[in-house]
Motif scaffolding. Structure first.
Motif, PDB file in Angstrom:
ATOM      1  N   GLU A 301       0.955  -1.168  -0.071  1.00  0.00           N
ATOM      2  CA  GLU A 301       0.111  -0.121  -0.146  1.00  0.00           C
ATOM      3  C   GLU A 301       0.790   1.347  -0.167  1.00  0.00           C
ATOM      4  OE1 GLU A 301      -3.916   1.816   2.227  1.00  0.00           O
ATOM      5  OE2 GLU A 301      -2.817   0.127   3.120  1.00  0.00           O
ATOM      6  N   ARG A 302       0.392   2.376  -0.843  1.00  0.00           N
ATOM      7  CA  ARG A 302       1.014   3.446  -0.888  1.00  0.00           C
ATOM      8  C   ARG A 302       0.183   4.565  -0.667  1.00  0.00           C
ATOM      9  NH1 ARG A 302      -1.659   5.413  -4.255  1.00  0.00           N
ATOM     10  NH2 ARG A 302      -1.879   5.122  -6.155  1.00  0.00           N
ATOM     11  N   TYR A 303       0.604   5.762  -0.638  1.00  0.00           N
ATOM     12  CA  TYR A 303      -0.345   7.114  -0.371  1.00  0.00           C
ATOM     13  C   TYR A 303       0.165   8.293  -1.336  1.00  0.00           C
ATOM     14  CZ  TYR A 303      -1.353  11.471   2.103  1.00  0.00           C
ATOM     15  OH  TYR A 303      -1.495  12.749   2.589  1.00  0.00           O
ATOM     16  N   GLY A 304      -0.615   8.864  -1.880  1.00  0.00           N
ATOM     17  CA  GLY A 304      -0.504  10.260  -2.528  1.00  0.00           C
ATOM     18  C   GLY A 304      -1.637  10.864  -2.905  1.00  0.00           C
ATOM     19  N   MET A 305      -1.650  12.020  -3.744  1.00  0.00           N
ATOM     20  CA  MET A 305      -2.756  12.658  -4.354  1.00  0.00           C
ATOM     21  C   MET A 305      -2.469  13.164  -5.499  1.00  0.00           C
ATOM     22  SD  MET A 305      -2.671  15.263  -1.006  1.00  0.00           S
ATOM     23  CE  MET A 305      -4.387  15.628  -1.225  1.00  0.00           C
ATOM     24  N   THR A 306      -3.447  13.852  -6.048  1.00  0.00           N
ATOM     25  CA  THR A 306      -3.210  14.628  -7.303  1.00  0.00           C
ATOM     26  C   THR A 306      -2.410  15.481  -7.087  1.00  0.00           C
ATOM     27  OG1 THR A 306      -5.615  14.257  -8.004  1.00  0.00           O
ATOM     28  CG2 THR A 306      -4.705  16.159  -8.940  1.00  0.00           C
ATOM     29  N   GLU A 307      -2.268  16.298  -6.094  1.00  0.00           N
ATOM     30  CA  GLU A 307      -1.046  17.533  -6.274  1.00  0.00           C
ATOM     31  C   GLU A 307       0.407  17.033  -5.861  1.00  0.00           C
ATOM     32  OE1 GLU A 307      -4.938  19.099  -4.822  1.00  0.00           O
ATOM     33  OE2 GLU A 307      -4.036  17.078  -4.676  1.00  0.00           O
ATOM     34  N   GLY A 308       0.696  15.595  -6.301  1.00  0.00           N
ATOM     35  CA  GLY A 308       2.014  15.437  -6.335  1.00  0.00           C
ATOM     36  C   GLY A 308       2.408  13.978  -6.560  1.00  0.00           C
ATOM     37  N   GLY A 309       1.279  13.241  -6.983  1.00  0.00           N
ATOM     38  CA  GLY A 309       1.603  11.836  -7.341  1.00  0.00           C
ATOM     39  C   GLY A 309       1.728  11.118  -5.943  1.00  0.00           C
ATOM     40  N   MET A 310       2.749  10.248  -5.820  1.00  0.00           N
ATOM     41  CA  MET A 310       2.853   9.461  -4.667  1.00  0.00           C
ATOM     42  C   MET A 310       3.861   9.902  -3.652  1.00  0.00           C
ATOM     43  SD  MET A 310       0.877   6.964  -5.233  1.00  0.00           S
ATOM     44  CE  MET A 310       0.100   8.052  -5.826  1.00  0.00           C
ATOM     45  N   PHE A 311       3.470   9.775  -2.270  1.00  0.00           N
ATOM     46  CA  PHE A 311       4.250  10.771  -1.306  1.00  0.00           C
ATOM     47  C   PHE A 311       4.940   9.257  -0.513  1.00  0.00           C
ATOM     48  CE2 PHE A 311       0.889  14.000  -1.026  1.00  0.00           C
ATOM     49  CZ  PHE A 311       1.058  14.718  -2.226  1.00  0.00           C
ATOM     50  N   THR A 312       4.433   8.190  -0.316  1.00  0.00           N
ATOM     51  CA  THR A 312       5.001   7.230   0.612  1.00  0.00           C
ATOM     52  C   THR A 312       4.615   5.912  -0.065  1.00  0.00           C
ATOM     53  OG1 THR A 312       2.876   6.754   1.833  1.00  0.00           O
ATOM     54  CG2 THR A 312       4.252   8.821   2.800  1.00  0.00           C
ATOM     55  N   SER A 313       5.401   4.902   0.439  1.00  0.00           N
ATOM     56  CA  SER A 313       5.086   3.545   0.034  1.00  0.00           C
ATOM     57  C   SER A 313       5.650   2.571   0.855  1.00  0.00           C
ATOM     58  CB  SER A 313       5.865   3.453  -1.152  1.00  0.00           C
ATOM     59  OG  SER A 313       5.779   1.961  -1.663  1.00  0.00           O
ATOM     60  N   ASN A 314       4.872   1.482   1.210  1.00  0.00           N
ATOM     61  CA  ASN A 314       5.441   0.419   2.135  1.00  0.00           C
ATOM     62  C   ASN A 314       6.617  -0.010   1.209  1.00  0.00           C
ATOM     63  OD1 ASN A 314       4.043  -0.902   4.499  1.00  0.00           O
ATOM     64  ND2 ASN A 314       2.488   0.277   3.517  1.00  0.00           N
ATOM     65  N   PRO A 315       7.512  -0.883   1.810  1.00  0.00           N
ATOM     66  CA  PRO A 315       8.580  -1.280   1.267  1.00  0.00           C
ATOM     67  C   PRO A 315       8.468  -2.451   0.250  1.00  0.00           C
ATOM     68  CG  PRO A 315       8.745  -2.031   3.405  1.00  0.00           C
ATOM     69  CD  PRO A 315       7.581  -1.140   3.374  1.00  0.00           C
ATOM     70  N   LEU A 316       9.412  -2.470  -0.661  1.00  0.00           N
ATOM     71  CA  LEU A 316       9.292  -3.648  -1.733  1.00  0.00           C
ATOM     72  C   LEU A 316       9.870  -4.816  -1.041  1.00  0.00           C
ATOM     73  CD1 LEU A 316       8.731  -4.807  -4.403  1.00  0.00           C
ATOM     74  CD2 LEU A 316      11.210  -4.151  -4.999  1.00  0.00           C
ATOM     75  N   ASP A 317      11.179  -4.718  -0.253  1.00  0.00           N
ATOM     76  CA  ASP A 317      11.896  -5.764   0.515  1.00  0.00           C
ATOM     77  C   ASP A 317      11.656  -5.222   2.045  1.00  0.00           C
ATOM     78  OD1 ASP A 317      12.696  -7.058  -1.500  1.00  0.00           O
ATOM     79  OD2 ASP A 317      14.183  -5.377  -1.858  1.00  0.00           O
TER      80      ASP A 317
END
Length: 508
Positions: A301-317
């Motif tokens: 799961e990741r988090y962002g919004m229209t005003e900047g695309g993505m801001f955070t993300s859970n790790p791949l590893d």
């Protein structure tokens, strides 16, 4: 320096341009060479109808490979892409056209007369073209025979590449201006962070008028120089069948709840998969856990919004924690502040503020609104309420801007309330978000009417469907004589949610 986003993409195209880029199930396949040539013809056409660098190109069309080529065409000729939800109705479109004053408008063939009328009503000079789901329409017809190459228009990193509108809490839509640098930086970060590989294939079931489907999904594929299976819409059974042909899937929480509801979702169905990503709305912990139990895969799961695309993300590893949206991206600063802008210590709940090269340059034609949404040291006030735990994971706990996210789409209650309040016989209204098992949230409208009203809940919903995109229309309407208010006269929406919680549950 040539900072045009298209040139970044082209630098990653495979040397063998015959390799597939877009594959439509039971339909056409376009190679990188096909899309490169088609986007050049479209770009030449846009230039021929008067689109100059910096001019807006409004696009309200069905999802298709040609629509992706049109996106690239706008970049190539220096136009500013203005993607519009296909569910928008005339009243909504009239505002967008008047505000953005595009030089060209591309719409679905059956809406040509409507859009020509809206262009005239808005008092703008714009060429109206059409593009259908199967590539039919005047855009493709007029582009035939035009050169299959064009010199990429020089753009600086701060030049605007796209404007994406989202409704404001005041009811007035805001156009977030995304620069070539904004889009490029976020795409490069996500491509690296999510570990895209030379053999990755993406299953694309998202709409392409939205940041998630257009810029997150497609831009990662373009940077990878690989292919995607491009479904016109999301169908859970079809998507599960296609999982065996892909390695990466991006979806909204609604997609995952529908996956879980299908007996076809098994570990065997996911045997070629590498990564499942979720965003655009909060993923319930129950969904996160059940999907893992059913498939063996942990959703990222990741988090962002229209005003900047993505801001955070859970790790791949590393640990992907249920109920969190992971860590800030490597080039994003994130902090939690109180209502007075003071930075709060770790573990305290407050407003999420972000800063980074992906953050938009401002709102179109709204300098005062832009100024108000940024701090003196350049952080964007997201309006979301969150917390950072002791390990650095970010969790979203609420939204300060009264936003409803239904099926991954943003719904601002004020916009819906304004539409209801304009109806004859309505005194006032309040719209609140309520939990929904399929959409995450859905709207409940509480409408004040006189005792002798002829209005009905079904009638109000029917009226709204003619004026608002369907995802904005409340799922239920309740007629009342007054609304609960506090001592200052403000409507107490928390009371409304609590008062109708059981009625809402019983109706689901």
């Amino acid at each position: 320096m040539l900072d045009n986003l298209f040139e970044l993409f082209r630098s990653r195209f495979p040397a063998d341009r015959s390799r597939p880029f877009i594959q439509v199930p039971d339909g056409q396949t376009l190679s990188y060479g096909d899309v490169e040539a088609l986007s050049a013809r479209f770009a030449n056409l846009l230039v021929s109808v008067g689109v100059a660098p910096g001019d807006r190109v409004a696009v309200q069309v069905d999802k298709s490979p040609e629509a992706v080529a049109l996106y690239l065409a706008c970049m190539r000729c220096g136009g500013v892409l203005l993607p519009l939800n296909t569910a928008y109705q005339s009243d909504e479109l009239e505002y967008f056209l008047s505000d953005a004053a595009p030089a060209a408008v591309v719409c679905q063939p059956h809406r040509l007369a409507e859009l020509e009328g809206l262009v005239a009503k808005a008092g703008i000079r714009a060429t109206v073209l059409t593009l259908g789901a199967t590539g039919d329409g005047s855009l493709c017809q007029r582009a035939k025979g035009l050169p299959s190459d064009i010199a990429t228009t020089g753009r600086g990193g701060d030049d605007i590449a796209a404007i994406l509108y989202s409704s404001g809490t005041t009811g007035r839509p805001k156009g977030a201006m995304m620069s070539h640098r904004n889009l490029a930086s976020n795409a490069l970060t996500l491509h690296k962070l999510w570990g895209f590989r030379p053999d990755d294939v993406l299953l694309h079931c998202l709409p392409i008028f939205h940041t998630h489907g257009l810029f997150v999904a497609i831009n990662c594929v373009l940077l990878n120089g690989t292919s995607m299976i491009f479904c016109p819409k999301f169908d859970a059974e079809q998507a599960i069948r296609l999982l065996s042909k892909v390695t990466v899937f991006m979806g909204v929480p609604t997609f995952y709840t529908r996956f879980i509801a299908s007996p076809s979702l098994t570990p065997a169905a996911c045997q070629t998969m590498r990564l499942f990503i979720s965003g655009s709305a909060p993923l319930l912990e129950e969904t996160f856990n059940e999907f893992k139990a059913r498939t063996g895969f942990t959703i990222l799961e990741r988090y962002g919004m229209t005003e900047g695309g993505m801001f955070t993300s859970n790790p791949l590893d590393g640990e992907r924690r249920a109920g969190t949206v992971g860590f800030p991206l490597p080039d994003v600063e994130l902090r939690i502040t109180d209502e007075d802008g003071r930075v709060l210590p770790q573990g305290e709940i407050g407003i999420i503020e972000v800063k980074g090269p992906n953050i938009f340059t401002g709102y179109w034609n709204m300098p005062e609104k832009t100024k108000a949404e940024f701090t003196a040291d350049g952080f964007f006030k997201s309006g979301d309420v969150g917390v950072v735990d002791e390990r650095g994971y970010v969790s979203i706990v609420g939204r300060a801007k009264d936003l409803i996210i239904s099926g991954g789409y943003n719904v601002y209650p004020k916009e819906v309330e304004d539409a209801i309040d304009r109806m004859a016989g309505v005194v006032e209204s309040a719209v609140v978000g309520m939990p929904h098992p399929d959409f995450g949230e859905a709207g409940l409208a509480v409408v004040v009417t006189p005792a002798d009203t002829a209005l009905t809940p079904d009638g109000i919903i029917a009226d709204l469907r003619g004026r608002l995109a369907n995802y904005k229309v409340p799922k239920q309407v309740v007629l009342v004589r007054d609304l609960p208010r506090n001592a200052m006269g403000k409507v107490q929406k928390t009371v409304l949610r609590d008062s109708y919680a059981q009625m809402w549950k019983d109706s689901l």
